[in-house]
Every structure is written in C-alpha cells, then in structure tokens.
Motif scaffolding. Sequence first.
Motif, PDB file in Angstrom:
ATOM      1  N   MET A   1      -0.019   8.980  16.372  1.00  7.39           N
ATOM      2  CA  MET A   1       0.767   7.758  16.348  1.00  7.39           C
ATOM      3  C   MET A   1       0.190   6.821  15.291  1.00  7.39           C
ATOM      4  N   ALA A   2       1.021   6.226  14.489  1.00  7.55           N
ATOM      5  CA  ALA A   2       0.570   5.337  13.422  1.00  7.55           C
ATOM      6  C   ALA A   2       0.073   4.027  13.995  1.00  7.55           C
ATOM      7  N   ALA A   3      -0.948   3.467  13.332  1.00  7.04           N
ATOM      8  CA  ALA A   3      -1.445   2.163  13.735  1.00  7.04           C
ATOM      9  C   ALA A   3      -0.396   1.119  13.415  1.00  7.04           C
ATOM     10  N   SER A   4      -0.375   0.065  14.184  1.00  5.56           N
ATOM     11  CA  SER A   4       0.618  -0.965  13.920  1.00  5.56           C
ATOM     12  C   SER A   4       0.223  -1.752  12.675  1.00  5.56           C
ATOM     13  N   CYS A   5       1.219  -2.253  11.984  1.00  4.60           N
ATOM     14  CA  CYS A   5       1.001  -3.026  10.765  1.00  4.60           C
ATOM     15  C   CYS A   5       1.291  -4.480  11.074  1.00  4.60           C
ATOM     16  N   ARG A   6       0.290  -5.300  11.015  1.00  8.47           N
ATOM     17  CA  ARG A   6       0.482  -6.720  11.266  1.00  8.47           C
ATOM     18  C   ARG A   6       0.928  -7.367   9.968  1.00  8.47           C
ATOM     19  N   CYS A   7       2.188  -7.709   9.883  1.00 10.23           N
ATOM     20  CA  CYS A   7       2.698  -8.165   8.599  1.00 10.23           C
ATOM     21  C   CYS A   7       3.314  -9.555   8.651  1.00 10.23           C
ATOM     22  N   GLY A   8       3.204 -10.223   9.747  1.00 11.74           N
ATOM     23  CA  GLY A   8       3.767 -11.561   9.836  1.00 11.74           C
ATOM     24  C   GLY A   8       2.827 -12.589   9.250  1.00 11.74           C
ATOM     25  N   ARG A   9       3.127 -13.827   9.516  1.00  9.65           N
ATOM     26  CA  ARG A   9       2.308 -14.934   9.033  1.00  9.65           C
ATOM     27  C   ARG A   9       0.862 -14.723   9.456  1.00  9.65           C
ATOM     28  N   ASP A  10      -0.041 -14.993   8.542  1.00  7.77           N
ATOM     29  CA  ASP A  10      -1.480 -14.868   8.752  1.00  7.77           C
ATOM     30  C   ASP A  10      -1.941 -13.427   8.924  1.00  7.77           C
ATOM     31  N   GLY A  11      -1.109 -12.451   8.593  1.00 10.53           N
ATOM     32  CA  GLY A  11      -1.529 -11.058   8.654  1.00 10.53           C
ATOM     33  C   GLY A  11      -2.397 -10.708   7.457  1.00 10.53           C
ATOM     34  N   PRO A  12      -2.905  -9.478   7.408  1.00 11.35           N
ATOM     35  CA  PRO A  12      -3.778  -9.058   6.312  1.00 11.35           C
ATOM     36  C   PRO A  12      -3.156  -9.230   4.929  1.00 11.35           C
ATOM     37  N   ILE A  13      -1.877  -8.998   4.804  1.00 12.42           N
ATOM     38  CA  ILE A  13      -1.236  -9.153   3.495  1.00 12.42           C
ATOM     39  C   ILE A  13      -1.253 -10.623   3.075  1.00 12.42           C
ATOM     40  N   ASP A  14      -0.963 -11.517   4.014  1.00  7.80           N
ATOM     41  CA  ASP A  14      -1.035 -12.944   3.712  1.00  7.80           C
ATOM     42  C   ASP A  14      -2.467 -13.366   3.407  1.00  7.80           C
ATOM     43  N   SER A  49      -0.735   3.205   8.013  1.00  6.49           N
ATOM     44  CA  SER A  49      -1.173   1.863   7.632  1.00  6.49           C
ATOM     45  C   SER A  49      -1.841   1.883   6.261  1.00  6.49           C
ATOM     46  N   TYR A  50      -1.618   0.846   5.499  1.00  4.48           N
ATOM     47  CA  TYR A  50      -2.114   0.783   4.122  1.00  4.48           C
ATOM     48  C   TYR A  50      -3.627   0.802   4.035  1.00  4.48           C
ATOM     49  N   TRP A  51      -4.326   0.344   5.033  1.00  4.96           N
ATOM     50  CA  TRP A  51      -5.789   0.369   4.962  1.00  4.96           C
ATOM     51  C   TRP A  51      -6.339   1.788   5.098  1.00  4.96           C
ATOM     52  N   ALA A  52      -5.480   2.733   5.462  1.00  2.19           N
ATOM     53  CA  ALA A  52      -5.901   4.137   5.570  1.00  2.19           C
ATOM     54  C   ALA A  52      -5.425   4.982   4.391  1.00  2.19           C
ATOM     55  N   SER A  54      -5.231   6.757   0.866  1.00  2.86           N
ATOM     56  CA  SER A  54      -6.243   7.278  -0.061  1.00  2.86           C
ATOM     57  C   SER A  54      -6.055   6.643  -1.438  1.00  2.86           C
ATOM     58  N   GLY A  55      -7.058   6.828  -2.289  1.00  2.00           N
ATOM     59  CA  GLY A  55      -6.949   6.353  -3.661  1.00  2.00           C
ATOM     60  C   GLY A  55      -5.754   6.961  -4.362  1.00  2.00           C
ATOM     61  N   GLU A  56      -5.502   8.243  -4.113  1.00  6.54           N
ATOM     62  CA  GLU A  56      -4.359   8.912  -4.760  1.00  6.54           C
ATOM     63  C   GLU A  56      -3.029   8.345  -4.270  1.00  6.54           C
ATOM     64  N   GLU A  57      -2.965   7.941  -2.993  1.00  5.31           N
ATOM     65  CA  GLU A  57      -1.736   7.328  -2.495  1.00  5.31           C
ATOM     66  C   GLU A  57      -1.481   5.985  -3.180  1.00  5.31           C
ATOM     67  N   TRP A  58      -2.556   5.204  -3.394  1.00  4.00           N
ATOM     68  CA  TRP A  58      -2.403   3.942  -4.107  1.00  4.00           C
ATOM     69  C   TRP A  58      -1.986   4.198  -5.550  1.00  4.00           C
ATOM     70  N   VAL A  59      -2.587   5.207  -6.202  1.00  2.43           N
ATOM     71  CA  VAL A  59      -2.206   5.538  -7.578  1.00  2.43           C
ATOM     72  C   VAL A  59      -0.729   5.932  -7.621  1.00  2.43           C
ATOM     73  N   GLY A  60      -0.296   6.724  -6.640  1.00  2.00           N
ATOM     74  CA  GLY A  60       1.109   7.116  -6.582  1.00  2.00           C
ATOM     75  C   GLY A  60       2.039   5.924  -6.450  1.00  2.00           C
ATOM     76  N   LEU A  61       1.620   4.923  -5.722  1.00  2.00           N
ATOM     77  CA  LEU A  61       2.436   3.723  -5.532  1.00  2.00           C
ATOM     78  C   LEU A  61       2.386   2.811  -6.762  1.00  2.00           C
ATOM     79  N   LEU A  62       1.175   2.616  -7.308  1.00  2.00           N
ATOM     80  CA  LEU A  62       1.002   1.747  -8.474  1.00  2.00           C
ATOM     81  C   LEU A  62       1.540   2.375  -9.756  1.00  2.00           C
ATOM     82  N   GLY A  63       1.537   3.691  -9.799  1.00  2.00           N
ATOM     83  CA  GLY A  63       1.998   4.399 -10.988  1.00  2.00           C
ATOM     84  C   GLY A  63       0.955   4.425 -12.083  1.00  2.00           C
ATOM     85  N   LYS A  64       1.039   5.443 -12.913  1.00  2.00           N
ATOM     86  CA  LYS A  64       0.095   5.569 -14.029  1.00  2.00           C
ATOM     87  C   LYS A  64       0.493   4.691 -15.200  1.00  2.00           C
TER      88      LYS A  64
END
Length: 199
Positions: A1-14, A49-52, A54-64
């Motif tokens: 089961m995936a961890a929940s993503c806290r994305c509302g106000r004051d969450g990690p992204i904010d 969850s984004y904190w899990a 990998s570096g390659e997943e971030w590269v895939g998202l950010l693009g070369k």
Amino acid sequence: MAASCRCGRDGPIDDAAAVLHEPATPHRRRARLGAAAVVLLRYAQTGRSYWAWSGEEWVGLLGKDLASFRTSVSARAEKAARPQLAAHAFLLGGFADFYKLGKFGRLALAWRVFGRDRVDGETRRIRTVLAGWGYQLGREDDQLLPMVVCQVLLLNRSPHLEDLTTALFERIRAERLLPAARGNTLHAHAAGRRRAGLL
C-alpha cells in the motif's frame, strides 16, 4: 500500500517552497505551483510517495533536457517549472544527480536552495586563495569556478566548504560527476580548500 501524500497547506511541498531563497514573484509562484502539480500527478500515477523515488525516477521526471521534461510531464508545463521541480527533488527526494540533466542552471539552483549570498561567499573564499596563486580562476570575471563550486556544494548537500571531504572529491573524479572541462577547476578547488585549511 502506498504511503499517503500530505499535499495540502503546510505539507512537505509547501515547506520546500517556503525555504527557497528567491522572491515570491507571480512568475515564480506559478512555476512552484507547476512543479508541485508535476510531483502530485506523478505520485497519483505511480502510487509511490516522492520521498521514496529513486534518482533515476527524478531524472525521468526532470528530463535530460527541457524537451524531454516537456515530454515526461505535459506540453502545458511551463519551462520555469523544471528548475522549481529540481529544487523540490533536492529538498524532498534527496536528489543530487544534476550532472544527469544536461544543460541546466546549477548555479541558480544552488542560489535557490542555499541562498545566493552564502554560495557566492563560499566561492569568494576559494577565489581569494586561487587568485593569490595566480590562477585564472581567481579572477572576478571567471565564470567556471562558481559553476564547479555550486555543483560540488549540491553534490555534498551542504553550502559550507567545511563540510566538503576528500572522499567527495575522490568520488567526483572516480565517477566523473563533472564534465571533463571542469576537472582542472575541481583540482584547483580542492587545492584551494587544502590551502585554506578546509581539507
């Protein structure tokens, strides 16, 4: 089961957006929102969850490059979202493989996550030593030294020269984490740190 993503106000992204060293102009706010949307959309698609990620997943998202970034996320994503996304990757996901992203504003990213005054101050410390030795890199008009210093600070995940280690410089050389043209600058940077008593 995936961890929940806290994305509302004051969450990690904010929280990540709040610690960035840049003015909150309307353009930057849109770019931050775009970056947050990219992260949350990928979370929804993968269930991971984004904190899990990998570096390659971030590269895939950010693009070369910008074109592959646009392909990986959406043609609607502003190009200004990519640098914001890189800051999120660094702060939220522990990502530091910026050498895999092709042409990318690493100096601006270091200013964004560490603060321009801090990065420029650390660069000035190295520049002063190198200028005393007669290195071209010690000149104020040199642009290569700041680029190398910011990349080394990002790889080390700290804006302080005192936190750099010989092991990091050896890793950078062994894994070729900087383009070949910057290798001599890396050597000068390490020599300057030794002279300043920081290595």
